[in-house]
Structure formats: structure tokens, C-alpha cells
Design a protein around this motif. Sequence first.
Motif, PDB file in Angstrom:
ATOM      1  N   TYR A   1      18.306  25.120  11.773  1.00 21.43           N
ATOM      2  CA  TYR A   1      17.255  23.945  12.158  1.00 21.43           C
ATOM      3  C   TYR A   1      16.968  23.922  13.626  1.00 21.43           C
ATOM      4  CZ  TYR A   1      17.744  23.963   7.121  1.00 21.43           C
ATOM      5  OH  TYR A   1      17.759  24.090   5.772  1.00 21.43           O
TER       6      TYR A   1
ATOM      7  N   GLN B   1      19.100  22.716  15.553  1.00 19.05           N
ATOM      8  CA  GLN B   1      20.132  21.297  15.937  1.00 19.05           C
ATOM      9  C   GLN B   1      21.105  21.488  16.813  1.00 19.05           C
ATOM     10  OE1 GLN B   1      20.844  19.294  12.303  1.00 19.05           O
ATOM     11  NE2 GLN B   1      21.106  17.452  13.321  1.00 19.05           N
TER      12      GLN B   1
ATOM     13  N   ASP C   1      23.303  19.701  18.497  1.00 20.90           N
ATOM     14  CA  ASP C   1      24.442  18.845  18.724  1.00 20.90           C
ATOM     15  C   ASP C   1      25.782  19.289  17.867  1.00 20.90           C
ATOM     16  OD1 ASP C   1      23.340  18.336  16.204  1.00 20.90           O
ATOM     17  OD2 ASP C   1      23.661  16.042  16.335  1.00 20.90           O
TER      18      ASP C   1
ATOM     19  N   GLY D   1      25.482  19.216  13.934  1.00 22.99           N
ATOM     20  CA  GLY D   1      24.663  20.284  13.580  1.00 22.99           C
ATOM     21  C   GLY D   1      25.375  21.584  13.712  1.00 22.99           C
TER      22      GLY D   1
END
Length: 128
Positions: free
Chosen positions: A72, A74, A76, A79
Motif C-alpha cells: 500500500y 506505506q 515508514d 509498514g
Amino acid sequence: MIVKFTFMLTNNFALYGGKIIVEIIWDIIRFPLWWYSRGLMEVSQGLLNFLRNREKALALFVWVKNIFKPMYAQRDWQGILISFFMRLIQIIIRGLIMVFWIFFSLAVLCFWLVLPLLVIYEILWQIL
């Protein structure tokens, strides 16, 4: 007229009956050669196609290829960590399913190799 028709029918029956018997004997003699050469190659190719389709259905290589990409988008560290372990679990489960299909295919191949011998053994068992 009837006698002539009966003679022709009997003559054709004897002629074609002999040809059919010769064909049956030839097929019995040729069968093991076909079973362990061309038939084995066809079964092996079919099993390889089956395994390719199972791999596509499981998408195992897609999961392996994308193991280090975050899900997705993400980016960081949480994630990335969750994505890695989620994909790792998916790869392990899908890999075990693929191993099952490989063993299943090998069992089918072994059964193909042993089946004529098993049939001959059972025929001899019934005769003797």
C-alpha cells in the motif's frame, strides 16, 4: 442368391476377423513401448503444465519477487516491517501448498510407471 450372400459375409468375416486379431496382438506387443516412451513423455509434460498452472494460481514467485516492497505504498518502518512479515507468512504457506502439489505430481508419475507392472501382477495372481 442367398447362398452367395452368405458366403461373402462369411468370407469378409474371416478376413476382417483375422485383421482385427492381428491388430490386437500388435497393440498388445507395442503397448509397453508406448507406455514407457511416448506415454511417459505426455504424462510428464501434462504434469509440468499442471505444476505451472498451480504456481500461477498461487502466485508464489510474485510474492517472492515483491517480498521487500512495502504494501500500500506505506514507506515508514512499521509498514515495511509488517509488509515483510505478512509476505513471508504468505510465501511459507503458499510454498507448502506448492510442495504438496509437487509431491502429488511425483506420486502420479510413480503410479504411471508402476501401473502396468501392478496389472500384470494382479493377472498372474488371479491365474495362479
